[in-house]
Design an enzyme around this catalytic site. Structure first.
Site, PDB file in Angstrom:
ATOM      1  N   ASP A   1      42.791  48.440  37.787  1.00 21.02           N
ATOM      2  CA  ASP A   1      41.472  47.848  37.976  1.00 21.02           C
ATOM      3  C   ASP A   1      40.822  48.516  39.193  1.00 21.02           C
ATOM      4  O   ASP A   1      41.340  48.421  40.308  1.00 21.02           O
ATOM      5  CB  ASP A   1      41.616  46.341  38.204  1.00 21.02           C
ATOM      6  CG  ASP A   1      40.289  45.604  38.130  1.00 21.02           C
ATOM      7  OD1 ASP A   1      39.250  46.261  37.909  1.00 21.02           O
ATOM      8  OD2 ASP A   1      40.287  44.370  38.308  1.00 21.02           O
TER       9      ASP A   1
ATOM     10  N   ASP B   1      35.710  50.026  34.163  1.00 18.05           N
ATOM     11  CA  ASP B   1      36.499  50.180  35.392  1.00 18.05           C
ATOM     12  C   ASP B   1      37.919  49.641  35.304  1.00 18.05           C
ATOM     13  O   ASP B   1      38.572  49.431  36.327  1.00 18.05           O
ATOM     14  CB  ASP B   1      35.773  49.513  36.566  1.00 18.05           C
ATOM     15  CG  ASP B   1      35.579  48.021  36.385  1.00 18.05           C
ATOM     16  OD1 ASP B   1      35.870  47.507  35.284  1.00 18.05           O
ATOM     17  OD2 ASP B   1      35.120  47.355  37.338  1.00 18.05           O
ATOM     18  N   GLU B   2      38.436  49.450  34.097  1.00 19.63           N
ATOM     19  CA  GLU B   2      39.828  49.001  33.996  1.00 19.63           C
ATOM     20  C   GLU B   2      40.453  49.442  32.671  1.00 19.63           C
ATOM     21  O   GLU B   2      39.763  49.646  31.676  1.00 19.63           O
ATOM     22  CB  GLU B   2      39.947  47.485  34.167  1.00 19.63           C
ATOM     23  CG  GLU B   2      39.153  46.667  33.205  1.00 19.63           C
ATOM     24  CD  GLU B   2      39.319  45.170  33.454  1.00 19.63           C
ATOM     25  OE1 GLU B   2      40.451  44.723  33.737  1.00 19.63           O
ATOM     26  OE2 GLU B   2      38.310  44.444  33.354  1.00 19.63           O
TER      27      GLU B   2
END
Length: 363
Positions: free
Chosen positions: A9, A110-111
């Site tokens: 993350d 974003d993860e």
């Protein structure tokens, strides 16, 4: 062999990018907003850094409210395409550490999840080394930090990545799952929303440990068979869902490992041509053209490099992709003396085709 999953993350991704681009923002509250057509008075917070969060600013909060909480914060507009380009490079780094292309799952900008069971031979201690290497690679190449969770399944890895943010890493071995989950408030269980949390509180269930100990049939009676069964299993740390490759809407790509570390042109271009063919087939099946071509190389020391080229106009022609990819790969070979371990081909800036067929579709 033990199953080993990593969840990565990125830390306050949009705001962290803005801090990287403008070092003067360091140590200031930074808020990235998705503005509406009403200008800076409208819109909502997309993300903020930790300084802003300490002032009570949260994602989805109206920008006007955020300004009232922290008038001296720096408010910036979302730069979607810029963030997506950086995300694509980050995802290339992450996927290079997965067991295979199919063992990598991007779940947002974003993860992502990675299965590394084979790469670490089911050894959780070796998984720590891979987690550290991922963090170092992202920091070295993109000057951004990320938080990493390592566990025996996706549920535990996801929850572990949030345990020590920002820039943290948490390992939860199978034998430690119960101790990890039990004390947590039930709202921390990944997949539980506000409505479910309130129902559980009405049942005097406040911790994940209490939920795990609750009678399964009573949970099914309240929440239904599927949801009740899931709650019981999740609270017990059981999650059998696989890490699976998902098609991104903003790009199409493939990566693969060479049979051995090499600089042999024949081996490299043979594999690259296979990747190009696969990418172009996916583009045709999705009826899209592309304007950017990116080649990724993972060297024998596990370091990664990417080179991109933007075309004059959107195309879906296999010959152009082959030619562009070859030119970029030749540049890599000229500039580096190191053996290649893994290569990738990606197209981006996708545009939907309307009516006209590409030459490739006729064959």
């Amino acid at each position: 062999m033990e199953r080993v999953i990593i969840h990565v993350d990125m830390d306050y991704f949009y705001a962290a990018i803005e801090e990287r681009e403008d070092p003067s923002l360091k140590d200031k509250a930074v808020v990235v907003c998705m503005y509406s057509n009403r200008g800076e008075e409208g819109g909502a917070v997309s993300t903020s850094n930790y300084i802003a969060r300490k002032a009570g600013i949260r994602s989805a909060m109206p920008c006007r409210q955020a300004r009232s909480l922290k008038p001296d914060a720096i408010f910036l507009p979302v730069r979607k395409q810029f963030y997506e380009d950086i995300s694509a490079r980050v995802m290339d780094i992450l996927s290079s550490h997965a067991d295979s292309d199919e063992s990598f799952e991007k779940i947002s900008i974003d993860e992502a999840f990675l299965e590394i069971s084979q790469n670490c031979a089911g050894n959780f201690e070796k998984a720590i080394d891979i987690g550290l290497l991922i963090k170092n690679d992202v920091l070295e190449h993109e000057k951004l930090t990320c938080s990493v969770g390592i566990g025996p399944n996706k549920l535990i890895a996801k929850m572990a990545s949030s345990f020590k943010k920002p820039d943290g890493m948490t390992l939860v071995k199978p034998e430690d799952v119960t101790d990890f989950l039990s004390p947590m408030p039930v709202k921390k269980l990944w997949g539980i929303g506000k409505v479910t949390e309130e129902k559980l509180q009405q049942m005097s269930i406040e911790t994940i440990g209490q939920l795990a100990a609750y009678d399964a049939q009573e949970l099914i009676a309240v929440f239904g068979k599927n949801r009740g069964t899931w709650l019981k299993k999740a609270a017990s740390g059981i999650d059998e869902t696989p890490v699976t490759e998902k098609t991104a809407t903003d790009q199409i790509g493939r990566m693969a490992s060479l049979k051995e570390d090499t600089r042999d042109n024949g081996e490299i271009f043979s594999l690259m041509n296979e990747l190009v063919d696969d990418v172009i087939k996916k583009a045709v099946s999705r009826k899209v053209s592309f304007r950017s071509v990116t080649i990724t190389v993972i060297f024998s020391n596990f370091r990664m490099a990417t080179k991109s080229r933007t075309l004059n106009h959107a195309v879906s022609d296999k010959g152009i992709l082959h030619e562009t990819a070859r030119e970029i790969m030749l540049q890599f070979l000229r500039e580096s003396s190191m053996d290649f371990r893994r290569i990738g081909v990606r197209v981006g800036n996708l545009q939907q085709n309307i009516g006209q067929k590409s030459l490739f579709e006729y064959f």
